[in-house]
Design a protein around this motif. Sequence first.
Motif, PDB file in Angstrom:
ATOM      1  N   ASN A  95      68.657  53.011  19.203  1.00  0.00           N
ATOM      2  CA  ASN A  95      68.513  51.654  19.709  1.00  0.00           C
ATOM      3  C   ASN A  95      68.328  50.764  18.494  1.00  0.00           C
ATOM      4  O   ASN A  95      67.260  50.742  17.904  1.00  0.00           O
ATOM      5  N   TRP A 100      73.379  46.453  14.179  1.00  0.00           N
ATOM      6  CA  TRP A 100      73.993  46.831  15.453  1.00  0.00           C
ATOM      7  C   TRP A 100      75.276  47.657  15.316  1.00  0.00           C
ATOM      8  O   TRP A 100      75.653  48.393  16.227  1.00  0.00           O
ATOM      9  N   THR A 103      74.732  51.210  15.964  1.00  0.00           N
ATOM     10  CA  THR A 103      74.535  51.528  17.388  1.00  0.00           C
ATOM     11  C   THR A 103      75.884  51.856  18.033  1.00  0.00           C
ATOM     12  O   THR A 103      76.015  52.824  18.785  1.00  0.00           O
ATOM     13  N   ASN A 107      76.296  55.633  19.110  1.00  0.00           N
ATOM     14  CA  ASN A 107      76.246  55.768  20.577  1.00  0.00           C
ATOM     15  C   ASN A 107      77.621  55.859  21.228  1.00  0.00           C
ATOM     16  O   ASN A 107      77.752  56.429  22.304  1.00  0.00           O
ATOM     17  N   TYR A 151      73.290  47.790  22.498  1.00  0.00           N
ATOM     18  CA  TYR A 151      72.977  49.084  23.115  1.00  0.00           C
ATOM     19  C   TYR A 151      73.672  49.168  24.476  1.00  0.00           C
ATOM     20  O   TYR A 151      74.337  50.162  24.799  1.00  0.00           O
TER      21      TYR A 151
END
Length: 266
Positions: A95, A100, A103, A107, A151
């Motif tokens: 997270n 970012w 992420t 992810n 996220y």
Amino acid sequence: MHLKDKVALVTGAAQGIGKAFTQALLEKGCKVALVDLNEEVGKASKDAFDKQFDAQRTIFVPCDVSDEEKLKDAFQKTVQHFGQLDIVVNNAGVNNEKNWEITVQINLISVIRGTYLGLEYMKNENGGSGGAIVNIASLAGLLPVAYQPVYSASKHGVIGFTRSIAMAATIGNYGVRVNAICPGFVNTPILQSIDKEENMGQYSAYKQNIKDMIKFYGIIDPSLIAEGLIRILEDDTLNGEVMKITNKQGIHFHEYNSLPFQSKQQ
Ligand SMILES: NC(=O)c1ccc[n+]([C@@H]2O[C@H](COP(=O)([O-])OP(=O)(O)OC[C@H]3O[C@@H](n4cnc5c(N)ncnc54)[C@H](O)[C@@H]3O)[C@@H](O)[C@H]2O)c1
């Protein structure tokens, strides 16, 4: 799928949900490659599992899943060591709204890569004997989250990719099922990232709102997410499904409208 003696590769297995997945898979008689960036915690988890299960049934593979070559190596090491691969759980996740891009990288991109690597080893046309891939998304992959937009985007991506590749698997007769799990808030170290400016960046100011949200929805024990994983693996009819796990409703599936375009290929 009958799980005894199956070989599973679990990313992010050192702690949290991935560790609970490993525990549940070992209890079912699987062999597990614990793939994680965190060597110290990963080795400690393997040591703890060795006290409970035969040490031959696990290996710890240090690996940053966002590094293409390292992830390929992790798959290769797993297959070399155990002689087969039947299950891939793309679970590693972060997270981070400040940095970012990582992420999205960890992810989503690494989940896509982990899925393609799993298919390479397991799908029928490559001489594999089939298997199952489970990608870990989140309820944030189905809903907007004001304070974690990247996220949320990464997890929406995981769901879209999983449902689409599952259709491709059916059409192409891969012999591999691909499903996603969307947990609500789970009691793992990732929740601590909410308090950290280096994770939340511009959304740090809203950490109390997230904490209020957690209070409202409640926190789930990782063992329930592991129960969901086992259910997906053992039920050979499931492909392209999005399993939701919440405090209120427990394990259940997201319902989608049927697609307007129907052909023999769907
Ligand atoms: N805990 C929750 O509330 C929750 C809710 C929904 C979805 N999820 C998802 O579940 C998954 C597991 O999260 P968790 O709650 O167990 O978090 P966690 O932080 O406790 O564990 C994540 C694990 O992934 C590893 N990891 C992180 N980046 C990595 C990388 N680049 N390469 C290899 N390993 C890496 C970490 O070292 C750690 O062991 C994540 O995808 C997360 O987004 C968590």
